[in-house]
Design an enzyme around this catalytic site. Structure first.
Site, PDB file in Angstrom:
ATOM      1  N   GLY A   1      -2.607   5.030   6.425  1.00  0.00           N
ATOM      2  CA  GLY A   1      -2.680   4.401   7.734  1.00  0.00           C
ATOM      3  C   GLY A   1      -1.555   3.397   7.912  1.00  0.00           C
TER       4      GLY A   1
ATOM      5  N   LYS B   1       0.809  -1.216   0.000  1.00  0.00           N
ATOM      6  CA  LYS B   1       0.000   0.000   0.000  1.00  0.00           C
ATOM      7  C   LYS B   1       0.844   1.269   0.000  1.00  0.00           C
ATOM      8  CE  LYS B   1      -1.088   0.766   4.898  1.00  0.00           C
ATOM      9  NZ  LYS B   1      -0.012  -0.127   5.387  1.00  0.00           N
ATOM     10  N   THR B   2       2.063   1.202   0.562  1.00  0.00           N
ATOM     11  CA  THR B   2       2.933   2.376   0.525  1.00  0.00           C
ATOM     12  C   THR B   2       3.419   2.646  -0.889  1.00  0.00           C
ATOM     13  OG1 THR B   2       3.645   2.014   2.814  1.00  0.00           O
ATOM     14  CG2 THR B   2       5.051   3.403   1.448  1.00  0.00           C
TER      15      THR B   2
ATOM     16  N   LYS C   1       1.775  10.493   6.819  1.00  0.00           N
ATOM     17  CA  LYS C   1       1.680   9.259   7.587  1.00  0.00           C
ATOM     18  C   LYS C   1       1.477   9.666   9.039  1.00  0.00           C
ATOM     19  CE  LYS C   1       2.637   4.720   8.201  1.00  0.00           C
ATOM     20  NZ  LYS C   1       2.140   3.571   7.433  1.00  0.00           N
TER      21      LYS C   1
END
Length: 224
Positions: free
Chosen positions: A100, A15-16, A32
């Site tokens: 997240g 996801k990053t 973040k």
């Protein structure tokens, strides 16, 4: 101004990398809220490198915790109490991508999860899901957790090899749009990610979807 949240079905699913591609494509800032684990490259540093994002577009984390653990555990190790009221999306003149930690229900404190914070924010959420075995269950559970909290879901982004039946099951059972699929990249560099992201997604789709779900997301909720 466009603001959205990127979360995942689990940790280490990519996801990053997706957030880096999205931040670059939108010309956005990146935030973040809580970084747990400082020994290796942080998520903010990864987004800056893979998205070729200028330093002034990487916003400072509210908490930087040394241990690579869930935020509540990492904070406890350092004797820190995470104040969820500090986790307010910062102002930005550009679009803002917020990432997240791990999955939707990763705990921030002994009683508050990221999902609870998402519910307070009422910002559209992109759920990242890997395409490997088990992802249908993880994706549907994550969608259920988000919707139970009244969090507006923008759609699901798949990461990995092409699995049409998996995508169809998530879309159909989960009643959610599939925004696209980011394939595995043999060379994980800024140019390679930019090219793959452009081929896999249309930026206008995100803007259209954000407008649609934002219209349905008025109001706010408090932590339980």
């Amino acid at each position: 101004m466009t603001r959205l949240v990127v979360t995942g079905t689990d940790t280490g699913i990519g996801k990053t990398v997706f957030a880096a591609g999205l931040t670059a494509a939108l010309g956005a800032c990146y935030w973040k809220p809580v970084q747990a684990g400082l020994d290796e490259e942080t998520d903010s540093e990864t987004v800056a490198r893979l998205g070729a994002v200028a330093p002034d577009r990487i916003l400072t984390e509210a908490y930087r915790l040394s241990a690579p653990r869930s935020p509540h555990h990492a904070a406890a190790i350092e004797g820190i109490a995470i104040d969820v009221d500090r986790l307010t999306p910062p102002a930005s003149e550009r679009p803002l991508v917020i990432e997240g930690a791990g999955g939707v229900l990763v705990p921030l404190t002994s009683s508050v999860t990221f999902g609870d914070v998402f519910a307070r924010w009422r910002l559209p959420v992109v759920l990242c899901a890997r395409t490997a075995l088990g992802t249908i269950n993880h994706s549907l559970l994550s969608l259920e957790a988000l919707r139970h909290r009244g969090v507006p879901v923008l759609g699901v982004t798949l990461i990995g090899d092409d699995e049409p039946e998996t995508a169809q099951a998530i879309a159909g059972i989960g009643q959610v749009r599939i925004l696209g699929r980011l394939p595995r990249l043999a060379s994980l560099t800024a140019p390679a990610l930019r090219e793959a992201f452009a081929a896999a997604f249309r930026v206008d789709d995100f803007a259209d979807a954000i407008a649609e779900v934002s219209d349905q997301a008025a109001g706010s909720v408090s932590f339980r």
